[in-house]
Write a protein that holds these residues in place. Structure first.
Motif, short mmCIF file in Angstrom:
data_model
loop_
_atom_site.label_atom_id
_atom_site.label_comp_id
_atom_site.label_asym_id
_atom_site.label_seq_id
_atom_site.Cartn_x
_atom_site.Cartn_y
_atom_site.Cartn_z
N THR A 1 -93.57 4.70 -4.98
CA THR A 1 -94.33 3.72 -4.22
C THR A 1 -94.01 2.31 -4.71
O THR A 1 -93.30 2.13 -5.70
N LEU A 2 -94.51 1.32 -4.01
CA LEU A 2 -94.17 -0.06 -4.33
C LEU A 2 -94.68 -0.49 -5.70
O LEU A 2 -95.69 0.00 -6.19
N THR A 3 -93.99 -1.44 -6.26
CA THR A 3 -94.42 -2.04 -7.52
C THR A 3 -95.37 -3.21 -7.25
O THR A 3 -95.49 -3.68 -6.11
N VAL A 4 -96.01 -3.69 -8.29
CA VAL A 4 -96.86 -4.88 -8.17
C VAL A 4 -96.05 -6.04 -7.63
O VAL A 4 -96.48 -6.75 -6.71
N ARG A 5 -94.84 -6.26 -8.17
CA ARG A 5 -94.05 -7.41 -7.72
C ARG A 5 -93.61 -7.25 -6.27
O ARG A 5 -93.59 -8.22 -5.51
N GLU A 6 -93.25 -6.04 -5.85
CA GLU A 6 -92.85 -5.82 -4.46
C GLU A 6 -94.02 -6.07 -3.51
O GLU A 6 -93.85 -6.71 -2.46
N ALA A 7 -95.20 -5.59 -3.87
CA ALA A 7 -96.37 -5.84 -3.03
C ALA A 7 -96.67 -7.33 -2.97
O ALA A 7 -97.02 -7.87 -1.91
N ALA A 8 -96.53 -8.01 -4.11
CA ALA A 8 -96.76 -9.46 -4.13
C ALA A 8 -95.75 -10.19 -3.26
O ALA A 8 -96.11 -11.14 -2.54
N ARG A 9 -94.50 -9.78 -3.30
CA ARG A 9 -93.47 -10.38 -2.44
C ARG A 9 -93.84 -10.21 -0.97
O ARG A 9 -93.73 -11.15 -0.18
N ILE A 10 -94.25 -8.99 -0.58
CA ILE A 10 -94.56 -8.74 0.83
C ILE A 10 -95.78 -9.55 1.26
O ILE A 10 -95.92 -9.90 2.43
N GLN A 11 -96.64 -9.91 0.31
CA GLN A 11 -97.76 -10.80 0.60
C GLN A 11 -97.37 -12.27 0.47
O GLN A 11 -98.21 -13.15 0.71
N THR A 12 -96.13 -12.55 0.09
CA THR A 12 -95.53 -13.89 -0.07
C THR A 12 -96.02 -14.63 -1.30
O THR A 12 -96.01 -15.86 -1.34
N PHE A 13 -96.43 -13.91 -2.34
CA PHE A 13 -96.65 -14.53 -3.64
C PHE A 13 -95.30 -14.68 -4.34
O PHE A 13 -94.55 -13.70 -4.44
N PRO A 14 -94.95 -15.87 -4.85
CA PRO A 14 -93.68 -16.04 -5.55
C PRO A 14 -93.67 -15.31 -6.88
O PRO A 14 -94.72 -14.91 -7.41
N ASP A 15 -92.47 -15.14 -7.45
CA ASP A 15 -92.33 -14.31 -8.63
C ASP A 15 -92.94 -14.91 -9.90
O ASP A 15 -93.12 -14.20 -10.89
N ASP A 16 -93.23 -16.20 -9.89
CA ASP A 16 -93.86 -16.79 -11.08
C ASP A 16 -95.38 -16.71 -11.03
O ASP A 16 -96.08 -17.21 -11.91
N PHE A 17 -95.91 -16.08 -9.98
CA PHE A 17 -97.36 -15.91 -9.85
C PHE A 17 -97.74 -14.61 -10.53
O PHE A 17 -97.33 -13.53 -10.11
N ARG A 18 -98.56 -14.70 -11.60
CA ARG A 18 -98.96 -13.52 -12.37
C ARG A 18 -100.40 -13.13 -12.06
O ARG A 18 -101.22 -13.99 -11.69
N PHE A 19 -100.72 -11.86 -12.21
CA PHE A 19 -102.04 -11.33 -11.88
C PHE A 19 -102.67 -10.73 -13.13
O PHE A 19 -102.11 -9.83 -13.76
#
Length: 648
Positions: free
Chosen positions: A379-397
């Motif tokens: 299944t998708l990773t956190v970063r892949e889900a964030a990308r699909i939601q258009t959060f850039p890669d420097d955005f941490r959760f």
């Protein structure tokens, strides 16, 4: 029965088969190592302020030309990021989730406040704080929980009896949101929500919010937006309400071309049989899409963060390997299924490289079966889900992997937030003398209906004479405007006696010419002596065996605030507003159109019935009769008609 323990591990590593507990010899419990991610703790943004320095912090930025925004119900900050990218500085955010607040504090300057907006005292303190600074825009996605019309009637009776307050501030948080807006009164307002909430309540809450904003001078713009049109690589419809004091113009950016799943995540590293990790090497081998380049902004060129997913059971991995993006759960080998195919027909969904993703929702925090990677069996990773939601890669959760998924799924896609915010950009010249087009149109429509209610159309326009028994009979007969005169004697008898009498049925039978009317007369004859029925309107739809459409018509004519989505009504609103809802999406976009014309005040049912009458009298599918239509001056179709010279 053999019993064994499942091991727990912390950190990376792939899935492994372990002994299982057998129940009945043929059903196994979850058979994969339980892997819990670490809790990510994030530092506060270096440009953050404190409650003590908030006013000074805001004043300094306004002095340097910043436009300040506030994000209520901010979550991790998807909408805040959209506002930032559109040119605002988020001075304050408000939420009541500790991990979302930590995420916001880490990724944005300003002040992130833990405030329960349902608490009147805490909300009042927030309002006092915001009124001391120059807030240009308030944004947010308040929960707009729909409530049934039956529930509204019950609540109203309890309110009238003094048993309860008019509303529960802790549950009806949209009221808290509007309260902050009306008391701070920023130049601009942005509200976002899930369309199903509005559709489930006939836009009642949304129409009420629009009325409350327009009552104090705001001009509003309401639309359903599919996020993919603004660069978000997924199917995701959102309801956006914009409001502003400085103009009645809302210029949205032009929609762009679709961004595919491949564009969104293909550059991220393959995980093989691992679950990834917090920090992995980033070295894409193929061409990096323009979208991915935007997502990599400000990020270490050799590192990707939070590219981690859940472990996968061996039997799930086998299922994933057999799937394409078209595979339904019912297509899976029955011996591998753990769920009923009839109930869980879309339990598993593999994404397609060359299509949009399905909507990323908070459900991804529970399991990722709806979001199986296009080519890897996971299944998708956190970063892949964030990308699909258009959060850039420097955005941490902040928090665990599940906390991150929840924040991502609950978020407004930043690119959608940016597009909506751009439509609220300040205008150079403020036209203070402008009229509110919607108010003018609504007032004219209501006045037209009130005039006709005094004549032959009294029985199809809600008013004192149109009692529930009359409404029930009209709904059963569904007469055309030309038939009303013939039915009037019988309907007047029903109105005067407040029930269906034998004399009323006799008069109606004399006027009945259509087969449907004859069937209605037969049913009325059976019930003409049932005094109890006509005293209990809530029982009428069931006893009269009314189909759904006629049930809604009965409620409307009896004065209930419902939206009637018949084709003639949608045709009227679509033509007046010059939209495409007449041809498609009548139950979604069509209701948005209707909500603009109907409004949310006490005259909403009258306007709704008036639109139905306009559709019957004037707005025919072919050769509309625009002359005499109360909406002709606002209607693009009328302006193009043969009557345009006389109309304008």
């Amino acid at each position: 029965m053999e019993e064994v323990e499942q091991n727990q591990i912390v950190g990376g590593g792939g899935p492994a088969r372990v002994p299982v507990r057998w129940t009945g010899g043929d059903v196994a419990v979850y058979a994969v190592k339980l892997e819990r991610s670490d809790l990510l703790q994030l530092p506060v943004h270096p440009d953050a302020c404190t409650e003590e320095t908030f006013e000074q912090w805001c004043a300094e930025r306004v002095a340097n030309g910043a436009r300040l925004a506030v994000d209520l119900f901010s979550g991790g900050g998807g909408l805040s990021l959209g506002l930032t990218d559109a040119g605002w500085t988020v001075a304050a955010s408000v939420d009541h989730n500790k991990f979302a607040l930590q995420t916001h504090r880490a990724n944005f300057p300003g002040l992130a406040l833990d405030v329960d907006l349902g608490d009147p005292k805490k909300r009042a303190a927030l309002i006092r704080r915001l009124k001391r600074v120059d807030i240009d825009l308030i944004a947010g996605g308040p929960p707009c929980q729909p409530f049934s019309r039956a529930g509204r009637s019950k609540i109203r009776s309890l309110v009238d009896a003094g048993v309860r307050d008019e509303f529960d501030e802790r549950k009806e948080l949209w009221r808290a949101y509007v309260d902050v807006v009306l008391k701070v009164k920023p130049r601009a307002v942005l509200m976002e929500n899930v369309p199903d909430m509005a559709l489930g309540d006939d836009f009642h809450v949304v129409r009420r919010i629009v009325d409350m904003l327009e009552d104090v001078g705001y001009r509003t713009n309401l639309r359903l937006v599919d996020a993919w049109q603004y660069g978000v690589p997924q199917h995701r419809k959102r309801l956006i309400l914009l409001a502003r004091l400085d103009s009645d113009t809302f210029t949205w950016p032009s929609p762009g071309k679709a961004v595919t799943v491949r564009d969104a995540i293909a550059d991220l590293p393959d995980l093989g049989l691992t679950t990834g990790g917090r920090e992995l090497s980033y070295s894409p081998t193929g061409e990096v899409s323009d979208f991915a380049k935007v997502m990599r902004r400000g990020t270490n060129e050799e590192t990707v963060w939070d590219h981690m997913t859940r472990p996968v059971r061996d039997d799930d991995r086998e299922i994933f390997a057999s799937m394409t993006s078209k595979t339904l759960y019912a297509h899976i080998d029955p011996s591998l299924r753990r769920y009923t195919a009839e109930t869980f027909d879309d339990k598993y969904k593999r994404l397609d490289w060359d299509e949009l993703s399905r909507s990323i929702t908070a459900h991804i925090a529970k399991d990722g079966y709806w979001y199986i990677h296009p080519s890897e069996n996971r299944t998708l990773t956190v970063r892949e889900a964030a990308r699909i939601q258009t959060f850039p890669d420097d955005f941490r959760f902040a928090g665990s992997r599940s906390h991150a998924f929840q924040q991502i799924g609950n978020a407004v896609p930043p690119m959608l937030g940016k597009a909506a915010a751009i439509a609220l950009s300040p205008v150079p010249v403020i036209d203070k003398a402008r009229q509110n087009r919607w108010r003018v149109l609504a007032n004219h429509l209501a006045a037209w209906a009130e005039e006709r209610r005094d004549g032959n159309y009294w029985c199809v326009l809600p008013g004192e004479q149109l009692t529930p028994p009359v409404a029930a009979v009209v709904a059963m007969l569904d007469p055309s405007p030309v038939e009303l005169a013939a039915y009037t004697p019988g309907l007047r008898e029903v109105a005067s006696k407040r029930r269906v009498t034998k004399q009323a049925v006799d008069l109606i039978e004399q006027a009945a010419v259509r087969r449907v009317a004859a069937a209605a007369v037969t049913r009325l004859r059976q019930l003409q002596n049932d005094r109890r029925l006509w005293l209990h309107p809530q029982d009428m739809p069931e006893v009269l065996a009314l189909p759904p459409g006629k049930t809604v018509l009965l409620k409307l004519l009896a004065g209930d605030d419902v939206l009637l989505t018949s084709q003639p009504v949608i045709r009227v609103s679509s033509r007046v507003l010059n939209t495409s809802s007449e041809r498609a999406n009548s139950l979604t976009d069509g209701r948005v159109d209707l909500s603009r014309l109907v409004g949310g005040d006490a005259k909403a049912p009258l306007r709704m019935a008036a639109l139905r009458l306009v559709g019957q009298l004037h707005c025919h599918k072919q050769a509309p009769m625009c002359e005499g239509c109360p909406l002709a001056r606002q209607c693009a179709t009328a302006r193009d008609s043969e009557f345009s010279d006389r109309l304008f």
